[in-house]
Design a protein around this motif. Structure first.
Motif, PDB file in Angstrom:
ATOM      1  N   ALA A  83       0.831  -1.204   0.000  1.00 24.58           N
ATOM      2  CA  ALA A  83       0.000   0.000   0.000  1.00 24.58           C
ATOM      3  C   ALA A  83       0.869   1.258   0.000  1.00 24.58           C
ATOM      4  O   ALA A  83       0.515   2.260  -0.636  1.00 24.58           O
ATOM      5  CB  ALA A  83      -0.938  -0.006   1.208  1.00 24.58           C
ATOM      6  N   LEU A  84       2.001   1.224   0.694  1.00 27.26           N
ATOM      7  CA  LEU A  84       2.915   2.367   0.712  1.00 27.26           C
ATOM      8  C   LEU A  84       3.425   2.658  -0.697  1.00 27.26           C
ATOM      9  O   LEU A  84       3.450   3.814  -1.124  1.00 27.26           O
ATOM     10  CB  LEU A  84       4.094   2.115   1.653  1.00 27.26           C
ATOM     11  N   ALA A  85       3.816   1.634  -1.421  1.00 29.57           N
ATOM     12  CA  ALA A  85       4.305   1.822  -2.790  1.00 29.57           C
ATOM     13  C   ALA A  85       3.234   2.457  -3.666  1.00 29.57           C
ATOM     14  O   ALA A  85       3.522   3.347  -4.479  1.00 29.57           O
ATOM     15  CB  ALA A  85       4.769   0.494  -3.369  1.00 29.57           C
ATOM     16  N   GLU A  86       1.988   2.029  -3.490  1.00 23.28           N
ATOM     17  CA  GLU A  86       0.897   2.608  -4.274  1.00 23.28           C
ATOM     18  C   GLU A  86       0.660   4.068  -3.899  1.00 23.28           C
ATOM     19  O   GLU A  86       0.439   4.913  -4.766  1.00 23.28           O
ATOM     20  CB  GLU A  86      -0.379   1.780  -4.088  1.00 23.28           C
ATOM     21  N   ARG A  87       0.719   4.381  -2.590  1.00 18.60           N
ATOM     22  CA  ARG A  87       0.543   5.765  -2.140  1.00 18.60           C
ATOM     23  C   ARG A  87       1.656   6.665  -2.676  1.00 18.60           C
ATOM     24  O   ARG A  87       1.408   7.793  -3.099  1.00 18.60           O
ATOM     25  CB  ARG A  87       0.519   5.838  -0.607  1.00 18.60           C
ATOM     26  N   VAL A  88       2.881   6.168  -2.651  1.00 22.63           N
ATOM     27  CA  VAL A  88       4.016   6.951  -3.146  1.00 22.63           C
ATOM     28  C   VAL A  88       3.866   7.207  -4.638  1.00 22.63           C
ATOM     29  O   VAL A  88       4.095   8.321  -5.117  1.00 22.63           O
ATOM     30  CB  VAL A  88       5.356   6.247  -2.824  1.00 22.63           C
ATOM     31  N   ARG A  89       3.447   6.191  -5.398  1.00 20.66           N
ATOM     32  CA  ARG A  89       3.240   6.360  -6.844  1.00 20.66           C
ATOM     33  C   ARG A  89       2.180   7.439  -7.107  1.00 20.66           C
ATOM     34  O   ARG A  89       2.387   8.334  -7.921  1.00 20.66           O
ATOM     35  CB  ARG A  89       2.817   5.048  -7.503  1.00 20.66           C
ATOM     36  N   ASP A  90       1.058   7.359  -6.376  1.00 19.15           N
ATOM     37  CA  ASP A  90      -0.006   8.354  -6.554  1.00 19.15           C
ATOM     38  C   ASP A  90       0.488   9.758  -6.206  1.00 19.15           C
ATOM     39  O   ASP A  90       0.201  10.724  -6.919  1.00 19.15           O
ATOM     40  CB  ASP A  90      -1.221   8.008  -5.689  1.00 19.15           C
ATOM     41  N   GLU A  91       1.237   9.863  -5.121  1.00 17.17           N
ATOM     42  CA  GLU A  91       1.762  11.162  -4.688  1.00 17.17           C
ATOM     43  C   GLU A  91       2.728  11.738  -5.717  1.00 17.17           C
ATOM     44  O   GLU A  91       2.667  12.933  -6.037  1.00 17.17           O
ATOM     45  CB  GLU A  91       2.459  11.006  -3.338  1.00 17.17           C
ATOM     46  N   LEU A  92       3.625  10.911  -6.233  1.00 18.13           N
ATOM     47  CA  LEU A  92       4.576  11.377  -7.240  1.00 18.13           C
ATOM     48  C   LEU A  92       3.865  11.801  -8.525  1.00 18.13           C
ATOM     49  O   LEU A  92       4.244  12.778  -9.165  1.00 18.13           O
ATOM     50  CB  LEU A  92       5.630  10.307  -7.528  1.00 18.13           C
ATOM     51  N   GLU A  93       2.825  11.066  -8.908  1.00 16.36           N
ATOM     52  CA  GLU A  93       2.051  11.428 -10.095  1.00 16.36           C
ATOM     53  C   GLU A  93       1.329  12.757  -9.891  1.00 16.36           C
ATOM     54  O   GLU A  93       1.310  13.604 -10.785  1.00 16.36           O
ATOM     55  CB  GLU A  93       1.044  10.328 -10.438  1.00 16.36           C
ATOM     56  N   ARG A  94       0.722  12.958  -8.703  1.00 20.00           N
ATOM     57  CA  ARG A  94       0.018  14.213  -8.417  1.00 20.00           C
ATOM     58  C   ARG A  94       0.965  15.406  -8.460  1.00 20.00           C
ATOM     59  O   ARG A  94       0.606  16.477  -8.923  1.00 20.00           O
ATOM     60  CB  ARG A  94      -0.648  14.147  -7.036  1.00 20.00           C
ATOM     61  N   LYS A  95       2.182  15.220  -7.964  1.00 19.96           N
ATOM     62  CA  LYS A  95       3.155  16.315  -7.939  1.00 19.96           C
ATOM     63  C   LYS A  95       3.881  16.475  -9.272  1.00 19.96           C
ATOM     64  O   LYS A  95       4.683  17.394  -9.434  1.00 19.96           O
ATOM     65  CB  LYS A  95       4.183  16.076  -6.824  1.00 19.96           C
ATOM     66  N   GLY A  96       3.645  15.563 -10.200  1.00 19.70           N
ATOM     67  CA  GLY A  96       4.279  15.636 -11.503  1.00 19.70           C
ATOM     68  C   GLY A  96       5.759  15.270 -11.476  1.00 19.70           C
ATOM     69  O   GLY A  96       6.507  15.657 -12.372  1.00 19.70           O
ATOM     70  N   ARG A  97       6.192  14.518 -10.480  1.00 24.66           N
ATOM     71  CA  ARG A  97       7.601  14.151 -10.347  1.00 24.66           C
ATOM     72  C   ARG A  97       7.918  12.790 -10.961  1.00 24.66           C
ATOM     73  O   ARG A  97       9.070  12.420 -11.066  1.00 24.66           O
ATOM     74  CB  ARG A  97       8.003  14.131  -8.863  1.00 24.66           C
TER      75      ARG A  97
END
Length: 186
Positions: A83-97
């Motif tokens: 779940a952490l990996a999925e949250r990090v992916r979503d966060e990076l996508e939202r920030k455009g990183r």
């Protein structure tokens, strides 16, 4: 009655069995604490002292980072880790990183997840070490820039020393080709 029976069998314990008993009594996570003691023994010198750096080939890193990275695979299948990996992916996508190249994106994601796991791993490590220190199995001090000290800070890094019953782990990791009293000539 049970207590009397238990005490009579406890007298004949091996050093390792006595250590396991002590760890089980002292720790809220005895398996994790025992793995931690074993890893410290693996990199400790003959006096039971490990740190502040662990050298593997040409690479050196702090003892705490090495311990965290070494213990990380134990929780690899944990649903919280996934779940952490999925949250990090979503966060990076939202920030455009997140990079457009899938290989770069996977590398960035892996690095960010590793950094976050290391932060939580250090908290778990500190908790387990504190329990082992209270149990008389480990001593902790900090070494580095200028002066060794009991407290961290000032560019000092942790050094763990196996004491008491935990010293029996050193025998497991002792070099097999040396005999007592022999000097190694290079």
């Amino acid at each position: 009655m049970f207590q009397a029976t238990f005490q009579s069998t406890a007298v004949g314990k091996s050093h390792m069995a006595a250590l396991l008993d002590t760890v089980a009594q002292a720790s809220t996570r005895p398996r994790y604490a025992f793995m931690l003691l074993s890893l410290i023994a693996e990199v400790a010198d003959g006096d039971g002292k490990a740190g502040p750096f662990v050298r593997r080939g040409n690479h050196a890193e702090t003892l705490r980072d090495w311990l965290c990275d070494s213990l990380t695979p134990m929780a690899g299948r944990d649903p919280r880790r996934i779940a952490l990996a999925e949250r990090v992916r979503d966060e990076l996508e939202r920030k455009g990183r997140l990079a457009r190249d899938p290989a770069e994106a996977a590398l960035l994601l892996q690095q960010e997840v590793r950094d976050r796991i290391r932060v939580s791993g250090k908290a778990n490590l500190s908790r387990a070490v504190s329990e082992l220190v209270r149990a008389g199995l480990l001593r902790r001090h900090y070494a580095g820039y200028r002066v060794d000290h009991q407290n961290r800070g000032g560019h000092r890094h942790v050094v763990y020393t196996l004491i008491g019953q935990a010293r029996c782990l050193l025998q497991r990791h002792a070099p097999k080709d040396r005999r007592q009293g022999e000097l190694a000539f290079n």
